[in-house]
Motif scaffolding. Sequence first.
Motif, PDB file in Angstrom:
ATOM      1  N   LYS A 179      -4.752  10.770   9.593  1.00  0.00           N
ATOM      2  CA  LYS A 179      -5.691  10.527   8.484  1.00  0.00           C
ATOM      3  C   LYS A 179      -5.151   9.461   7.532  1.00  0.00           C
ATOM      4  O   LYS A 179      -5.906   8.630   7.010  1.00  0.00           O
ATOM      5  N   ARG A 231      -3.370   6.971   8.262  1.00  0.00           N
ATOM      6  CA  ARG A 231      -3.344   5.641   8.896  1.00  0.00           C
ATOM      7  C   ARG A 231      -4.450   4.730   8.366  1.00  0.00           C
ATOM      8  O   ARG A 231      -4.306   3.501   8.365  1.00  0.00           O
ATOM      9  N   LYS A 232      -5.563   5.326   7.895  1.00  0.00           N
ATOM     10  CA  LYS A 232      -6.684   4.503   7.422  1.00  0.00           C
ATOM     11  C   LYS A 232      -6.288   3.642   6.218  1.00  0.00           C
ATOM     12  O   LYS A 232      -6.921   2.620   5.940  1.00  0.00           O
ATOM     13  N   HIS A 233      -5.248   4.061   5.499  1.00  0.00           N
ATOM     14  CA  HIS A 233      -4.777   3.282   4.348  1.00  0.00           C
ATOM     15  C   HIS A 233      -3.813   2.175   4.759  1.00  0.00           C
ATOM     16  O   HIS A 233      -3.471   1.330   3.927  1.00  0.00           O
ATOM     17  N   ASN A 234      -3.361   2.200   6.009  1.00  0.00           N
ATOM     18  CA  ASN A 234      -2.357   1.248   6.481  1.00  0.00           C
ATOM     19  C   ASN A 234      -1.163   1.196   5.518  1.00  0.00           C
ATOM     20  O   ASN A 234      -0.781   0.124   5.030  1.00  0.00           O
ATOM     21  N   LYS A 294       0.872  -1.184   0.000  1.00  0.00           N
ATOM     22  CA  LYS A 294       0.000   0.000   0.000  1.00  0.00           C
ATOM     23  C   LYS A 294       0.908   1.233   0.000  1.00  0.00           C
ATOM     24  O   LYS A 294       1.698   1.413   0.933  1.00  0.00           O
ATOM     25  N   SER A 345       1.687   7.683  10.432  1.00  0.00           N
ATOM     26  CA  SER A 345       0.770   6.982   9.522  1.00  0.00           C
ATOM     27  C   SER A 345       0.918   5.474   9.588  1.00  0.00           C
ATOM     28  O   SER A 345       0.044   4.742   9.121  1.00  0.00           O
ATOM     29  N   ARG A 385      -6.735  12.469  -3.489  1.00  0.00           N
ATOM     30  CA  ARG A 385      -7.226  13.203  -2.320  1.00  0.00           C
ATOM     31  C   ARG A 385      -6.560  14.578  -2.266  1.00  0.00           C
ATOM     32  O   ARG A 385      -5.340  14.682  -2.408  1.00  0.00           O
ATOM     33  N   ASN A 433      -7.640   6.953  -6.986  1.00  0.00           N
ATOM     34  CA  ASN A 433      -7.664   7.346  -5.566  1.00  0.00           C
ATOM     35  C   ASN A 433      -6.897   8.647  -5.348  1.00  0.00           C
ATOM     36  O   ASN A 433      -5.731   8.656  -4.957  1.00  0.00           O
TER      37      ASN A 433
END
Length: 374
Positions: free
Chosen positions: A94, A96-99, A8, A121, A67, A65
């Motif tokens: 913020k 961190r949600k993507h790991n 990721k 993150s 942002r 994707n």
Amino acid sequence: MMIFQNKKIIFLLKSFTLGGAEKQALNFAAYLQNELNCSIFIYSYIKTNESKLFYEECEKLGLNNLRLEKNPLSASGNFKYIKRRIKIFLLGIKLRKHNPDIIIPYLNPPSIIAVLCYKISGAKITFWHHRGADYYRGDYIEKIAVKKTPFFLANSIEGKKELESKFKIKKGYFLPNFSTVNKINTNNFLLKNKGIKGKVVLGMIAHFREEKLQIILIEVFSKLLQKNKNIHLVLVGDALDKKKFNEVKKYIFINNLKDSITILHNTKAEDVLPCLDIGVLISLKEGMPNTVMEYMGYSLPIVVTKHDGCVSLLGSNYKYFIDNKNEVDQLNKLEKLILEEKERKKIGEQNYMSLQNNFTIEKYINRLTVILNS
């Protein structure tokens, strides 16, 4: 390449415009997504200078994707450093949600953000990513970020030396760009009605910015035009510096050159490259210019300022490097290529083969992998 497989990855850009750095970033991201099964997230934090070409490139490459965040480096009033660190911390939360496994910044300011938020993150890897004609803040947050940077990457030897001198660091690496050229052989409609059929067409693809020297090229071109009416000049780029752009337009108008010079903006390079006979890039500063690689990919002879990044691409013995201050040299080299079609074809083919042999994306990723593992 295993270091990237199935990872990721967040790409952090300054703005959603399509310059050389952004074109490299998007093509790298697309390769990781499509060939190495990576999950890609592209972030930016400055809304100005957004370009429809950027979004078109993303759509073409299948990158969805995107942002846009508020600028975490912006702060006013007292306690600016603290305010910036808080904003960067919140951005890290913020992300961190993507790991994420890796954060890849492009340009100096995004590098500041990346190195100060990557651990927050959860990412394991990031670095400072210098891209040629770059911007230094010179403030306290930049100094802190430099101290926390795992390593520094530059896309030219000149850039690596600049980082080492500016920041007094030792762990810097040179990583040359890769070719993003997808050669299209077409007679483009943009230039069909410009009265250039049968003429030798010179082109400079560069946004109108302080470090790009379109005026010098126009001055030289006007002198060549006095001797040879069978030439045309095309300038391609967005007006990122409105003052510079207006100066160019004014110069063309005052010198009655509008029938011999075409300016195109919001235009893809590949829409113009097939129409060119000679590629030109005159500038104060470059990293490893994507424009030169595009010229090479279209088998063009190139007249270019002798920057380290250009030498890395074309070789130290290349015959058509120029000095920005030597007009006679510029005139002679351009005139030779204008008059000698065989020379244009020979040099263009040499440039194309050099690009194919040395600057593929696979070689770029292998080189980056070696750096990350060192």
